[in-house]
Every structure is written in structure tokens, then in C-alpha cells.
Motif scaffolding. Sequence first.
Motif, PDB file in Angstrom:
ATOM      1  N   VAL A 369       0.783  -1.513   0.105  1.00 34.51           N
ATOM      2  CA  VAL A 369      -0.475   0.141  -0.118  1.00 34.51           C
ATOM      3  C   VAL A 369       0.723   1.110   0.235  1.00 34.51           C
ATOM      4  O   VAL A 369       1.369   1.423   0.661  1.00 34.51           O
ATOM      5  N   PRO A 370       0.919   2.173  -1.215  1.00 36.71           N
ATOM      6  CA  PRO A 370       2.333   3.232  -1.419  1.00 36.71           C
ATOM      7  C   PRO A 370       1.154   4.312   0.105  1.00 36.71           C
ATOM      8  O   PRO A 370       0.524   4.870   0.176  1.00 36.71           O
ATOM      9  N   TYR A 371       2.288   5.124   0.588  1.00 37.72           N
ATOM     10  CA  TYR A 371       2.392   6.353   0.624  1.00 37.72           C
ATOM     11  C   TYR A 371       1.840   5.933   2.287  1.00 37.72           C
ATOM     12  O   TYR A 371       0.773   7.002   2.833  1.00 37.72           O
ATOM     13  N   ALA A 372       1.843   5.457   2.995  1.00 42.85           N
ATOM     14  CA  ALA A 372       0.776   4.787   3.819  1.00 42.85           C
ATOM     15  C   ALA A 372       1.677   3.793   4.545  1.00 42.85           C
ATOM     16  O   ALA A 372       3.119   3.647   4.962  1.00 42.85           O
ATOM     17  N   ASN A 373       1.742   4.524   6.603  1.00 38.18           N
ATOM     18  CA  ASN A 373       2.156   3.974   7.422  1.00 38.18           C
ATOM     19  C   ASN A 373       1.690   2.899   8.262  1.00 38.18           C
ATOM     20  O   ASN A 373       0.979   2.806   8.104  1.00 38.18           O
ATOM     21  N   HIS A 374       2.552   2.612   9.342  1.00 37.12           N
ATOM     22  CA  HIS A 374       1.829   1.647  10.000  1.00 37.12           C
ATOM     23  C   HIS A 374       0.496   1.755  10.418  1.00 37.12           C
ATOM     24  O   HIS A 374      -0.037   3.340  11.134  1.00 37.12           O
ATOM     25  N   ALA A 375      -0.390   0.598  10.580  1.00 32.79           N
ATOM     26  CA  ALA A 375      -2.111   1.579  11.234  1.00 32.79           C
ATOM     27  C   ALA A 375      -2.801   2.352   9.932  1.00 32.79           C
ATOM     28  O   ALA A 375      -3.490   2.799  10.997  1.00 32.79           O
ATOM     29  N   TYR A 376      -2.207   2.277   8.821  1.00 30.59           N
ATOM     30  CA  TYR A 376      -2.559   3.381   8.387  1.00 30.59           C
ATOM     31  C   TYR A 376      -4.400   3.042   7.558  1.00 30.59           C
ATOM     32  O   TYR A 376      -4.890   4.164   6.988  1.00 30.59           O
ATOM     33  N   ASP A 377      -4.973   2.003   8.330  1.00 32.45           N
ATOM     34  CA  ASP A 377      -6.637   2.147   7.578  1.00 32.45           C
ATOM     35  C   ASP A 377      -6.741   1.877   8.930  1.00 32.45           C
ATOM     36  O   ASP A 377      -8.744   1.923   9.039  1.00 32.45           O
ATOM     37  N   THR A 378      -6.763   2.035  10.432  1.00 27.49           N
ATOM     38  CA  THR A 378      -7.398   2.715  11.436  1.00 27.49           C
ATOM     39  C   THR A 378      -7.698   4.231  12.292  1.00 27.49           C
ATOM     40  O   THR A 378      -8.383   4.166  12.788  1.00 27.49           O
ATOM     41  N   LEU A 379      -7.344   5.355  10.710  1.00 25.97           N
ATOM     42  CA  LEU A 379      -7.611   7.053  11.046  1.00 25.97           C
ATOM     43  C   LEU A 379      -8.937   6.625  10.828  1.00 25.97           C
ATOM     44  O   LEU A 379      -8.955   7.540  10.137  1.00 25.97           O
ATOM     45  N   GLY A 380     -10.126   6.008  10.753  1.00 22.26           N
ATOM     46  CA  GLY A 380     -11.129   6.311  10.554  1.00 22.26           C
ATOM     47  C   GLY A 380     -12.001   5.464   9.324  1.00 22.26           C
ATOM     48  O   GLY A 380     -11.493   4.961   8.830  1.00 22.26           O
ATOM     49  N   THR A 381     -13.222   5.356  10.205  1.00 22.47           N
ATOM     50  CA  THR A 381     -14.005   4.579   9.165  1.00 22.47           C
ATOM     51  C   THR A 381     -14.551   5.560   8.252  1.00 22.47           C
ATOM     52  O   THR A 381     -15.063   5.906   8.136  1.00 22.47           O
TER      53      THR A 381
END
Length: 402
Positions: A369-381
Motif C-alpha cells: 500500500v503506497p504512501y502509507a505508514n503503520h496502522a494506516y487503516d485505523t484513522l477513520g472508518t
Amino acid sequence: MTTTARPRRGRVSGAVAAVGLVVAGAAALVVLLVALGALVPGLGSLSGYATLVVPASGPTLVVVGLVAVLLAVALRRRLRRAGTVVAVGAGVATAALVVVVVLVVAAVLGAGGAVNPVTAVAPGTGFAAPDGDPVYGTGPDGAPLHAAVWNPRGATGPAPVLVYVHGGGWVGGSELGSADDLRAFADHGRLVVSVGYTLSSPGRPTWDVAGPEVACALTKVAALAPGLGGDPTRIVLAGDSAGGQLAVSVAYHAASGTQTSSCGGVVPVPRGVLVQYPAVDLVDGYEHGYDPGHPGSSAAYLLRWYLGGTPQQVPDRYRALSGVPAITPHAPPTLVLGPTRDELVPPGGVARFVATARAAGVDATLVRVPYANHAYDTLGTGSLGNQASLSIREHWLTEHGW
């Protein structure tokens, strides 16, 4: 007789125009910094924060940038030169961020995922309460171990089972984490069970406790699945970060018949393993990982808590719980989602694990997943990162009949 000229109605005063341009310029600067931090690695904290902001709010900032451009253009009538400068600057910044967002979306679509741009612009928050939170065992200190359950919806027969292991650096988190995503998986006809485990604390490492507890939960779920509407022959073990390490370790050791359970019995081998940013190279994480949300805070202290020492002090523990030593040709099909700019779990170790698994004959896939950091999916549903993660995982599960 003299008359006093009055300003025309509707004409913006110079002061108001100046304030408007300051607001537009500030917005453009934010957009520019995020785009710059994403496009140019190695800018320290700016790059770290940018790769958290892009998955969480990238599309929202694109809209902010466009509004800044329109505002600056409108105010050019009053402050022509300043308005032109701000409009051009905002346009360049917005265009750069659009490139970043488009590349993320392209990667998601290429991996079988999907993105709803409207939802990504206005992500929400929420908590999808589980349908049950039973106790499946007790920890070494007698504390109850809970397993949150989301019942399958729309299933026409015994439902596939998704067992999820939460992250939190082995020192935090609970079975109630990622609730919205787990509810979404259940809404697609799966029995979803998220399991808790004993967390590490100073002076009490749980390297020899957490894995067997997850294995116990897996055993209990397999036994109880028919009564909950699930199919015990179609269990997928999933996890994120520290939970990803536990999921890989338990599943791969179960496949080789070497995984012990805290409640005894034979540990069932999952049909698949589904992990995100898993800590599968513990030495690499100890030496190079740090928390992007807290600059200067390394992953080393988490690993010392979990394993009870450094790689030099307890090398056997680091080896036993890393991913590569657990690989056998019998390991289940595995999907790994790895953000390319992960600063807590270095991407190199994750890539080496997947490459080694594939070389051994395991059906292992790495989605970057480009331009993404750790836990990138957890900051907003519903954020860009959350949609990427959820839709790619859903595609993989559906493709395998799980």
C-alpha cells in the motif's frame, strides 16, 4: 454641494480579501507539506506524519486544496498579485496531492479492492458492538480471556470463520479493537471471532503465553463454530501488527504440528492467514522500527517487554517467534498487506518473509500500500486507508471462498 462616495455593495474590502488569502494560503501550505512529505521520503517527522495523513485524510485535503484555489481566484479581483500567487501555489500543492491519492487508489484497484471517493472525503467514526463477548479461558494470573463474537449475516449455510488477533505492540489493545471492520466481515456472511490474550508488562514478558492462548482460542472456536453457525473446516486466522505476528506464528506452527495450546488438544490448522503490517522479523523491528506517532519512541522497548530482553540476550526467543523460521511448505495460503512507508514494522523484513515463504512453496502474497505508514487503516472508518485495507482483504477472502 458635495457628496460622499459610498463603496459599492458586494465589493470585498481589502482587509477582508487579505484575510481570505491568508486562510487560502494556510490551507495550501498544509496540502503542500502533506504532498511533499509523502512524495519525498526521508524528511523526518514530516514524511512520517504525511504517510499517516494521506490514508486518513488525503481526499479531504484534496477538496480543501481545491477550495483554496477557488477562493484565491475569486479574491484576485481585489488583490490581483497576491491572489495569483496563492492560486498558483494552491493549484500546484493540490495537483501534487492528487497524484499521491490517485497512485494509492490505483494500487487498491490493482489488488482487487475498491474505493468510494465520497466516503473517503468524509470518513466517520463508530463502534460496532459485538453480538457476544464470552470468556474462552484464563491467563496465567487467573484473569479471564475474552473473545468478542460478531454473528454472520446473510449466510445460507455454515459460514466461514474469521478469527482475529488484535494488535497493540503486545502491551495494549483488546478483542474489541477494529470492531467496525470485523462487523463488516460478518455482514458479508462470516462468523467473526476476535480473541484477547495476556498482555506483556514490565518484568512479565508473554512470549511463551500469548501464542498458546491464541492457539487455545483457535481450538475452542473450531469446537464451538457449528453451534454459532460457523464452518470449522473454513477458519482463517487474521491479525494486525503484533496480532499479525501471533497469527503467523500460531498458524504456521500449527501447520507443522509444533504449536502448543494453553488449553491442550490439537491445534487446528487454519485454511488461510490474513495479516497486515505483521511483526514477522523481530530483530529487524528491534533495530530499525520506531513509532511514527511519537518520534524517537522505538519498537525496541515493546519487544523487550514481550520477549524479556534484547536480541543479544534472548536470541532463541527472537528466532522462535519470527516468521521465517516457522515457514514450511505446509503453511496455509497467506495474504500480507504491507504499507510501503511503515516505520514501526520495517517493510524489508515483511518482504523477506513473503519471498521466503513463496520460495518454500507457500501460496503467499504481499500487497504493498503506497504512501502509507503503520496502522494506516485505523484513522477513520471509510477513510482511504480503511477502504483500501477492508476491500482488499474482502476480495482475497471471497476469492478463496472464505
